[in-house]
Design a protein around this motif. Structure first.
Motif, mmCIF file in Angstrom:
data_model
loop_
_atom_site.group_PDB
_atom_site.id
_atom_site.type_symbol
_atom_site.label_atom_id
_atom_site.label_comp_id
_atom_site.label_asym_id
_atom_site.label_seq_id
_atom_site.Cartn_x
_atom_site.Cartn_y
_atom_site.Cartn_z
ATOM 1 N N SER A 1 4.960 -4.881 -3.174
ATOM 2 C CA SER A 1 4.566 -5.802 -2.091
ATOM 3 C C SER A 1 3.104 -5.614 -1.716
ATOM 4 O O SER A 1 2.453 -6.553 -1.243
ATOM 5 N N HIS B 1 1.304 -7.942 -4.100
ATOM 6 C CA HIS B 1 1.507 -9.350 -3.756
ATOM 7 C C HIS B 1 0.686 -9.751 -2.528
ATOM 8 O O HIS B 1 0.165 -10.861 -2.451
ATOM 9 N N LYS B 2 0.555 -8.813 -1.582
ATOM 10 C CA LYS B 2 -0.288 -9.091 -0.411
ATOM 11 C C LYS B 2 -1.757 -9.073 -0.803
ATOM 12 O O LYS B 2 -2.547 -9.914 -0.344
ATOM 13 N N HIS C 1 4.412 0.540 -3.979
ATOM 14 C CA HIS C 1 5.305 -0.612 -3.831
ATOM 15 C C HIS C 1 4.600 -1.925 -4.191
ATOM 16 O O HIS C 1 3.459 -2.154 -3.817
ATOM 17 N N GLU D 1 2.982 -6.841 3.858
ATOM 18 C CA GLU D 1 3.746 -6.019 2.923
ATOM 19 C C GLU D 1 5.185 -5.872 3.389
ATOM 20 O O GLU D 1 6.105 -5.753 2.585
ATOM 21 N N TYR D 2 5.386 -5.838 4.684
ATOM 22 C CA TYR D 2 6.718 -5.711 5.262
ATOM 23 C C TYR D 2 6.892 -6.823 6.283
ATOM 24 O O TYR D 2 6.067 -6.996 7.172
ATOM 25 N N GLU E 1 7.904 -9.622 2.870
ATOM 26 C CA GLU E 1 7.691 -8.803 1.681
ATOM 27 C C GLU E 1 8.236 -9.460 0.416
ATOM 28 O O GLU E 1 9.142 -10.281 0.438
ATOM 29 N N ASP E 2 7.643 -9.053 -0.682
ATOM 30 C CA ASP E 2 8.076 -9.457 -2.014
ATOM 31 C C ASP E 2 7.982 -8.220 -2.887
ATOM 32 O O ASP E 2 6.897 -7.729 -3.167
ATOM 33 N N PHE E 3 9.128 -7.694 -3.280
ATOM 34 C CA PHE E 3 9.157 -6.462 -4.062
ATOM 35 C C PHE E 3 9.439 -6.719 -5.537
ATOM 36 O O PHE E 3 9.823 -5.808 -6.269
ATOM 37 N N SER F 1 14.021 -1.751 0.108
ATOM 38 C CA SER F 1 14.395 -3.081 -0.388
ATOM 39 C C SER F 1 15.810 -3.140 -0.952
ATOM 40 O O SER F 1 16.387 -4.216 -1.061
#
Length: 255
Positions: A209, A212-213, A207, A221-222, A225-227, A245
């Motif tokens: 996210s 991004h983390k 994933h 991640e959650y 989050e940014d998916f 998502s």
């Protein structure tokens, strides 16, 4: 050629199709082609629609299919069914990963049918177009001038002195590619420097996210989050963790 690239739709046909339409994919345009970086099924409830759509694109020669770890899981599960150890199957990772649910969707059979005759269930699953026609069309990777499209990552090895490094993917065995399908391509690229000179690896499986983390764009991640698609040096990751998502990423690459 304009490539519309997605990954890990996991049986969410409508979400994937909407993402493709939003980006302008036209299956009748000779300059458009879809690339799916693995994991067509498992988790979503539109396995039959996904199967029908991909079959239609195969007939039009409009899709390039990369094999994912969930395709491997499907074939592994069919072999498992032939042992008729139904209790173990129902409580195995094949059930928790929703591969068994995909088999029920595609065959129209039920848990009762599985308990009655597991071998018959295995034969029915093996006879579905997904297993008989779609999976055999899948390849380990697809390469253009500037990109290599994979599921998890390219095959890697661990050098005692230099750590992780990419193997020669052009000569890698099917077994090595099967292992690579389970790898976290984001981590290997960003944390371990696994890249291909002159190429960008486009992958799914993990994933976005996480990426991004990893680079500090988000804290969790959650939760925060940014998916969205993840971009870093040598890597583009696309897995939107769709079951969570409710989105499917699609990018357009001209190469």
């Amino acid at each position: 050629m304009k490539y519309f690239v997605t990954a890990d739709p996991h049986g969410f046909y409508t979400l994937m199709h909407n993402a493709l339409l939003e980006k302008g994919f036209d299956e009748d345009n000779p300059e458009h082609k879809l690339i799916v970086c693995g994991d067509l099924m498992d988790r979503g409830k539109e396995a039959r629609k996904m199967q029908e759509y991909i079959l239609s694109l195969i007939k039009k020669e409009k899709v390039i299919l990369i094999r994912g770890n969930h395709e491997d899981l499907m074939l592994e599960m069919i072999d498992f069914m032939d042992f008729e150890d139904v209790f173990s199957l129902v409580y195995s990772h094949h059930a928790s990963n929703k591969t068994l649910d995909t088999a029920f969707q595609l065959t129209g059979k039920t848990l009762s049918d599985l308990y009655t005759d597991a071998s018959a269930m295995a034969r029915a699953t093996a006879a579905t177009p997904f297993v008989r026609e779609i999976i055999p069309k899948m390849i380990n990777y697809y390469e253009t001038e500037h990109y290599i499209f994979v599921h998890g990552c390219v095959p890697c090895e661990v050098d005692p002195k230099y750590g992780y490094r990419a193997k020669d993917y052009k000569t890698a065995t099917d077994h090595e590619w099967a292992q690579a399908r389970w790898e976290n391509g984001i981590s290997l690229a960003v944390e371990h420097g696994v890249t291909i000179p002159g190429k960008t690896i486009v992958c799914g499986h993990w994933h976005t996210s996480f990426g991004h983390k990893l680079v500090g764009n988000i804290k969790n991640e959650y939760g925060t989050e940014d998916f969205s698609p993840f971009y870093a040096d040598g890597i583009i990751a696309l897995d939107a963790c769709t079951a969570y998502s409710k989105q499917v990423n699609c990018i357009v690459i001209e190469d």
